[in-house]
Write a protein that holds these residues in place. Structure first.
Motif, short mmCIF file in Angstrom:
data_model
loop_
_atom_site.label_atom_id
_atom_site.label_comp_id
_atom_site.label_asym_id
_atom_site.label_seq_id
_atom_site.Cartn_x
_atom_site.Cartn_y
_atom_site.Cartn_z
N THR A 341 0.72 -1.23 -0.04
CA THR A 341 0.00 0.11 -0.08
C THR A 341 0.89 1.04 -0.13
O THR A 341 2.08 1.20 0.47
CB THR A 341 -0.85 0.16 1.29
N SER A 342 0.40 2.30 -0.38
CA SER A 342 1.20 3.72 -0.56
C SER A 342 0.00 4.66 -0.39
O SER A 342 -0.78 4.80 -1.04
CB SER A 342 1.58 3.79 -2.05
N PRO A 343 0.11 5.05 0.84
CA PRO A 343 1.26 5.34 1.85
C PRO A 343 1.27 3.66 2.70
O PRO A 343 0.26 3.03 2.54
CB PRO A 343 1.18 6.27 3.01
N GLN A 344 2.46 3.51 3.21
CA GLN A 344 2.52 2.08 3.91
C GLN A 344 1.40 2.02 4.92
O GLN A 344 1.01 0.86 5.23
CB GLN A 344 4.16 1.78 4.55
N ARG A 345 1.23 3.14 5.71
CA ARG A 345 0.32 3.14 6.67
C ARG A 345 -0.92 3.98 6.17
O ARG A 345 -0.84 5.28 6.50
CB ARG A 345 0.79 3.54 8.05
N PRO A 346 -1.98 3.41 5.69
CA PRO A 346 -3.18 4.31 5.16
C PRO A 346 -3.56 5.25 6.08
O PRO A 346 -3.63 5.11 7.33
CB PRO A 346 -4.03 3.36 4.64
N VAL A 347 -4.00 6.35 5.41
CA VAL A 347 -4.78 7.74 6.55
C VAL A 347 -6.17 7.80 6.06
O VAL A 347 -6.58 7.64 4.97
CB VAL A 347 -4.08 8.79 6.28
N VAL A 348 -6.93 7.83 7.14
CA VAL A 348 -8.44 7.85 6.96
C VAL A 348 -8.68 9.09 6.03
O VAL A 348 -8.24 10.32 5.93
CB VAL A 348 -9.27 8.39 8.30
N GLY A 349 -9.58 8.76 5.12
CA GLY A 349 -9.97 9.95 4.20
C GLY A 349 -9.23 10.36 2.91
O GLY A 349 -9.66 11.11 2.22
N ARG A 350 -8.10 9.58 2.92
CA ARG A 350 -6.89 9.95 2.05
C ARG A 350 -6.75 8.54 0.89
O ARG A 350 -6.91 7.60 1.61
CB ARG A 350 -5.76 10.30 2.34
N PRO A 351 -6.80 8.93 -0.55
CA PRO A 351 -6.72 7.84 -1.26
C PRO A 351 -5.44 7.06 -0.82
O PRO A 351 -4.53 7.47 -0.72
CB PRO A 351 -6.89 8.36 -2.67
N THR A 352 -5.52 5.55 -0.85
CA THR A 352 -4.62 4.80 -0.80
C THR A 352 -4.47 3.88 -2.22
O THR A 352 -5.38 3.35 -2.75
CB THR A 352 -4.97 3.88 0.35
N LEU A 353 -3.25 3.73 -2.49
CA LEU A 353 -3.07 2.95 -3.63
C LEU A 353 -2.49 1.32 -3.11
O LEU A 353 -1.67 1.50 -2.67
CB LEU A 353 -2.06 3.46 -4.47
N VAL A 354 -3.32 0.62 -3.47
CA VAL A 354 -3.21 -0.80 -3.33
C VAL A 354 -2.60 -1.53 -4.53
O VAL A 354 -3.20 -1.49 -5.43
CB VAL A 354 -4.55 -1.52 -2.77
N GLU A 355 -1.35 -1.88 -4.39
CA GLU A 355 -0.71 -2.60 -5.67
C GLU A 355 -0.63 -4.13 -5.17
O GLU A 355 0.00 -4.54 -4.28
CB GLU A 355 0.67 -2.02 -5.87
N VAL A 356 -0.90 -4.78 -6.21
CA VAL A 356 -0.94 -6.32 -6.10
C VAL A 356 0.00 -7.05 -7.24
O VAL A 356 -0.29 -6.73 -8.41
CB VAL A 356 -2.50 -6.95 -6.22
#
Length: 456
Positions: A341-356
């Motif tokens: 995930t980017s950021p490594q620790r996702p933050v509430v309400g902010r887009p998180t990139l999940v890469e598989v």
């Protein structure tokens, strides 16, 4: 003769403008009139994609492809098609072979346009899939434009022949008529782009009458139940979803395909150790049902995505309880798959990139997308479902302009990317799904989400 040459050049320019500038056929709501219909079904414990090919001739053949995903078992799937409830004019059977995934083709026959039903039977299970047989119709103004262009061509030929015979006055009259006819054709071509498209023969009556869709309908109210009322772990049972109109209380029977299914059902155990993404059968008006077998007792959460005609997509939720003893362990992530995930620790309400990173570049499209990401909080009162970014963008670009990527061809990967925004801090259970070699691969993982800056 010089005047006729100049006239011929004018006609030629106008003709090119008409041919090149003629408006393309407009797409109908949900796709072009020539789209195939793709509907996922979970029947006989096998995950199928039923592809109803566009009927190019009516009366004529209706080609139906049944795409089976692993695990496949020996199973006879009966097919029957007809123009209305209980009317089945043509039947066929496809025989699934254990461990042989892929496409099983069948040919049925349709004799008229309009509303139809494709019935599937496998053992005691039965599903009824509604669809429409459409035949494109030419708009009157388009036909008038083509006639005017044809008349212009005939008049031009006549003008050239009369000019060759040194008959100037008739040649001038015929040439002038050609220009007038071509101006008419050009005017029709320009105005056609501003006129509503003509619904195809067989379209729904409401669309045909107004050229548009109604303003909207009430949302769906669900009732979730099981047969038997208290299933036992390790034993097969039926999960029922009865759908009712929120305003009238009547059964809802106007669902439309939503991402290649009438319903996307996600069932998870409270602890998240059990996960199933299935596609229930339409067994009667307002009822969806699917056969399940779970591996542990306790509370289960059911969430189904549906889309009612002119009402938008909706997530319906419910729960049920399973008795008995646990029979399996916690799901293990697919070997060789790396999730970041980017950021490594996702933050509430902010887009998180999940890469598989799947390690494979031959992934197939499933339900119109290369990958699916399903997210649930630990309590089970929140569930989110998003699609792989690249394939989602492609599907949107192709909407109404061409067919979706074929489910049988592998060309995605090795990396799948998803964007997701988490609504609250805490631990989330997540599953990503993709298809390779006709096998649906499910990768479970956990995401810990932290509060945003300044949170209390």
């Amino acid at each position: 003769m010089r005047m006729l040459t100049r006239l011929f050049g004018t006609v030629l320019v106008f003709g090119l403008v008409v041919v090149l500038g003629w408006p393309a056929p407009a797409a109908a709501h949900g796709g072009a009139d020539t789209d195939d219909v793709r509907l996922a079904q979970t029947i006989g414990s096998v995950e199928l994609t039923v592809v109803i090919r566009y009927a190019r001739q009516v009366p004529g053949p209706l080609y139906v492809d049944v795409i089976a995903h692993q695990p496949v078992r020996d199973l006879a799937v009966g097919l029957a098609v007809g123009p209305g409830t209980g009317q089945r004019a043509s039947t066929g059977t496809v025989h699934l072979v254990q461990a042989r995934a892929g496409t099983y083709p069948s040919t049925l026959r349709v004799t008229q346009t309009g509303a139809h039903e494709l019935e599937l039977r496998a053992g005691a299970e039965r599903s009824i899939l509604p669809f429409r047989v459409l035949r494109p119709r030419v708009a009157p103004w388009v036909l008038a434009g083509h006639v005017a262009f044809g008349v212009a061509a005939l008049l031009l030929v006549g003008a050239l022949f009369t000019a060759a015979a040194s008959r100037r006055l008739p040649a001038t009259a015929l040439g002038g008529g050609a220009v007038v006819a071509l101006v008419v054709a050009f005017t029709v071509a320009v105005m056609s782009a501003q006129l509503p498209p003509v619904p195809p023969d067989g379209a729904a009556a409401a669309v045909r009458a107004a050229g548009t869709v109604p303003a909207g309908r009430p949302y769906v109210e669900p009732v979730v139940g099981t047969d038997p009322a208290v299933p036992r772990a390790g034993e097969e049972f039926t999960l029922r979803l009865d759908l009712f109109d929120g305003a009238t209380g009547r059964p809802v029977d106007d669902l439309v395909p939503h991402h290649a299914a009438l319903g996307h059902l996600v069932v998870t155990s409270q602890d998240g150790g059990f996960f199933r993404h299935a596609h229930p059968l339409r067994t009667a008006a307002g009822r969806l049902a699917v056969g399940l077998r779970v591996d542990r007792p306790g509370r289960y959460l059911a969430a189904v995505e549906v889309e009612r005609l002119d009402s938008g997509a909706q997530l319906l939720t419910g729960e049920f309880t399973v008795a008995g003893e646990a029979r399996a362990g916690t799901a293990v992530p697919e070997a060789g798959v790396v999730v970041t995930t980017s950021p490594q620790r996702p933050v509430v309400g902010r887009p998180t990139l999940v890469e598989v990173d799947t390690g494979h570049a031959d992934l197939q499209s499933w339900l119109g997308m290369a990958g699916h990401l399903i997210v649930r909080n630990q309590r089970g009162d929140f569930l989110g479902h998003v699609h792989e970014s690249g394939s989602m963008a492609m599907a949107m670009a192709m909407s109404g302009t061409g067919q979706a990527p074929d489910d049988t061809v592998g060309g995605y990967g090795p990396r799948l990317r998803f964007t997701f925004s988490f609504p609250a801090p805490g631990r989330y259970l997540a599953w990503t799904q993709y298809v390779r070699n006709f096998e649906i691969v499910t990768v479970p993982f956990v995401v810990d989400v932290v509060p945003g800056p300044g949170a209390a």
